[in-house]
Write an enzyme that holds these catalytic residues in place. Structure first.
Site, PDB file in Angstrom:
ATOM      1  N   THR A  21     -21.064 -63.484   9.323  1.00 20.02           N
ATOM      2  CA  THR A  21     -20.830 -63.390   7.836  1.00 20.02           C
ATOM      3  C   THR A  21     -21.829 -62.213   7.274  1.00 20.02           C
ATOM      4  OG1 THR A  21     -20.842 -64.645   5.752  1.00 20.02           O
ATOM      5  CG2 THR A  21     -22.779 -65.225   7.309  1.00 20.02           C
ATOM      6  N   ASN A  22     -22.031 -62.035   6.155  1.00 22.11           N
ATOM      7  CA  ASN A  22     -23.105 -61.148   5.852  1.00 22.11           C
ATOM      8  C   ASN A  22     -23.641 -61.628   4.658  1.00 22.11           C
ATOM      9  OD1 ASN A  22     -21.424 -60.544   2.883  1.00 22.11           O
ATOM     10  ND2 ASN A  22     -19.846 -60.051   4.406  1.00 22.11           N
TER      11      ASN A  22
END
Ligand code: CTP
Length: 214
Positions: A21-22
């Site tokens: 993810t980020n």
């Protein structure tokens, strides 16, 4: 009017317990959805996983992966007047998802990643969206030039650009500073809370919509 907003990060699974993810918090997209609803519009918020509460009077469609966000947008975009793509969509996803938890064995592990669908880049073609199209650009260098290139390539009416290398603004912060990049000019909105910027942005987007209708 009917407004679609995408927000948050996406989550790309590696195995049943891990994902890529980020650092997107989703705050800017949620503030925008709230500001459009506050201005009396019908808002559909398509969001990846965040820690935020769904704003009042906003329809909510939760998704996890880029592929799920792509499918959700494909289903709903046609009836929208304005679409704002604030999500930080993963650009790559693991080519396969392991059905069982990956066990620790060798000293190194290589993950093969494949490109995710460009959701904003699909809005005009193949989705056929003819309304006002707004994208975001998170950049660490050449902010205006990179944003302008995205404006053309993704056939947007406006790109909201922010410099994510500046300390104290952008990812995970309550503050932001943005550059509005239109086809024929740019306009800087100085540092402010994401809440205040969302209200300024909604005004700018509604003005753009009205100008296009003339
Ligand atoms: N976006 C999207 N789908 C993707 C990737 C990005 O809809 N798979 C949208 C984002 O929501 C944002 C805009 O495209 O509105 C810009 O995203 P960005 O990742 O900065 O653009 P990229 O085309 O991926 O360019 P870069 O090479 O800078 O990563």
């Amino acid at each position: 009017m009917h407004i679609l907003v995408t927000a948050g990060p996406t989550r790309e699974p590696i195995d049943p317990v891990r994902f890529l993810t980020n650092r997107s918090s989703g705050k800017m997209g949620y503030e925008l959805a709230a500001a459009f609803a506050h201005a009396g519009h019908t808002v559909l918020l398509v969001s990846g996983p965040t820690a935020l509460d769904v704003p009042d009077r906003v329809d909510f469609l939760p998704v996890e992966t880029a592929a799920e966000m792509h499918a959700a947008v494909a289903n709903h975009l046609e009836r929208m007047d304005i679409a704002v793509f604030a999500a930080a969509v993963a650009d790559y996803t693991p080519s396969t998802v392991a059905p069982e938890k990956v066990k620790k064995s060798a000293d190194t592990l290589t993950l093969e990643l494949v490109k995710t669908p460009d959701i904003l880049g699909s809005a005009r073609t193949p989705f056929g969206f003819a309304g006002t199209l707004v994208g975001f650009a998170a950049e660490t260098e050449n902010l205006e030039a990179n944003a302008r290139e995205k404006l053309t390539r993704k056939r947007c009416d406006l790109i909201v650009a922010n410099d994510v290398s500046k300390p104290g603004i952008g990812f995970d912060s309550d503050q932001n500073e943005i550059l509005l990049v239109y086809p024929d000019h740019s306009e800087a909105l100085p540092q402010a809370s994401k809440h205040d910027l969302a209200h300024q942005l909604v005004q700018a987007i509604l003005e753009l919509y009205t100008a296009q209708k003339k």
